[in-house]
Design a protein around this motif. Structure first.
Motif, short mmCIF file in Angstrom:
data_model
loop_
_atom_site.label_atom_id
_atom_site.label_comp_id
_atom_site.label_asym_id
_atom_site.label_seq_id
_atom_site.Cartn_x
_atom_site.Cartn_y
_atom_site.Cartn_z
N CYS A 19 0.83 -1.21 0.00
CA CYS A 19 0.00 0.00 0.00
C CYS A 19 0.86 1.26 0.00
O CYS A 19 0.50 2.26 -0.63
CB CYS A 19 -0.93 0.01 1.21
SG CYS A 19 -2.25 -1.25 1.17
N THR A 63 -7.48 -4.99 2.96
CA THR A 63 -6.85 -5.74 1.87
C THR A 63 -6.50 -7.15 2.31
O THR A 63 -6.64 -8.11 1.54
CB THR A 63 -5.60 -5.00 1.36
OG1 THR A 63 -5.96 -3.68 0.95
CG2 THR A 63 -4.98 -5.74 0.18
N SER A 83 -5.10 -1.30 4.78
CA SER A 83 -4.20 -2.46 4.79
C SER A 83 -4.91 -3.70 5.35
O SER A 83 -4.80 -4.80 4.79
CB SER A 83 -2.95 -2.16 5.63
OG SER A 83 -2.17 -1.16 5.02
#
Length: 314
Positions: free
Chosen positions: A162, A299, A296
């Motif tokens: 990221c 994800t 994050s």
């Protein structure tokens, strides 16, 4: 515990540690205070009492992930900068809840993704920004195959993606579980700016190491482990020998850079950044906000797919 690294880094960055506290009657808290010569600690009273009794300009929150969201939400009422350990929560919706309830104060939170502060990470980011296309391959092995372990350690790697490729997206992912509910494997394909492809894999228990490899044009940048950057340029021809009777072609290593290993890598730079945030309200490029930590962890859940943790079990 991770606090053994936080406390020295705080001192190096110039912080005066006014108090340390944890749950009521915490033996570990007392041991940490004695070990690091901290005079003001609240073992019998607990952290809520300490917050009411002491003056402070910043807070470091490094407790069990299970308790982090609840404590963080209460701490935000004090309206001071907070450095909180990753992944912040076991479920991204727990982080989103904090952000939604604290639209202004959530900006006071810095999440401790220390690998953003590596010198080698900055060099890789510079390389990616200098190229128009390429492939990033990411390997996330682990010695434990549980879903929580993937979230705890995998979040480091996902946050790095990221950070290195902000706004990247996952196009395909699939996770497979063993009969006992542990992770068998995870594989995913993503993209960045329509010109970069991203390959992510995780195979717990395999004898492997964390790795990020970026291939673009004639160069390869490889972090393996993340603290060591190797840069390859061209190929090297190795003639047959008695041990290897075949002619082989190996990537030619042009440079190797090893991260500063003082204390815990990245911690000193991270705490210098936190100090600047506390004093001047300034955020660096490496600064990880609560919203970025949410992305994050979200994800990580995208990679798990149907095998995500249930919110009520978080």
């Amino acid at each position: 515990p991770i606090s053994d690294f936080h406390i020295p880094a705080l001192k190096i960055a110039g912080f005066n540690i006014t108090s340390i506290a944890s749950q009521i009657n915490s033996r570990r808290c007392e041991e940490l205070a004695i070990k690091h010569d901290l005079k003001s600690y609240f073992v019998k009273e607990g952290w809520e009492y300490a917050l009411k009794k002491k003056k402070f300009s910043g807070i470091v929150l490094a407790v069990d992930t299970k308790f982090t969201p609840e404590i963080l939400e209460k701490i935000l009422d004090y309206e001071v900068p907070v450095l909180v350990e990753k992944p912040v929560a076991w479920h991204p919706l727990q982080i989103k809840k904090i952000i939604d309830k604290n639209p202004l104060n959530n900006n006071l939170v810095m999440v401790a993704y220390n690998r953003r502060y590596y010198k080698v990470t900055s060099l890789v980011k510079e390389f990616i920004n200098s190229q128009t296309d390429g492939i990033m391959s990411v390997s996330i092995p682990d010695s434990l195959p549980s879903i929580r372990q993937f979230l705890l350690n995998g979040c480091h790697m996902i946050d790095l993606i990221c950070y290195l490729m902000p706004g990247f997206k996952i196009n395909f992912s699939k996770s497979l579980l063993n009969k006992n509910g542990s992770i068998s494997s995870i594989a995913a394909i993503g993209e960045y700016k329509d010109k970069w492809q991203i390959l992510i894999n995780s195979k717990p228990l395999a004898p492997d190491n964390f790795e990020i490899k970026i291939s673009s044009k004639e160069l390869v940048y490889r972090l393996r482990p993340i603290e060591v950057l190797e840069i390859y340029n061209g190929m090297e021809i190795v003639q047959p020998t008695n041990d290897m009777p075949l002619r082989t072609y190996l990537p030619k290593l042009s440079k190797r850079i090893i991260e500063d290993s003082r204390l815990k890598p990245g911690f000193i730079s991270q705490y210098n950044d936190f100090a600047n945030f506390c004093k001047n309200g300034k955020k660096s490029l490496q600064f990880c906000s609560l919203k970025e930590a949410y992305k994050s962890l979200e994800t990580c859940f995208d990679l798990l797919g149907k095998n995500q943790l249930n919110y009520n079990e978080s």
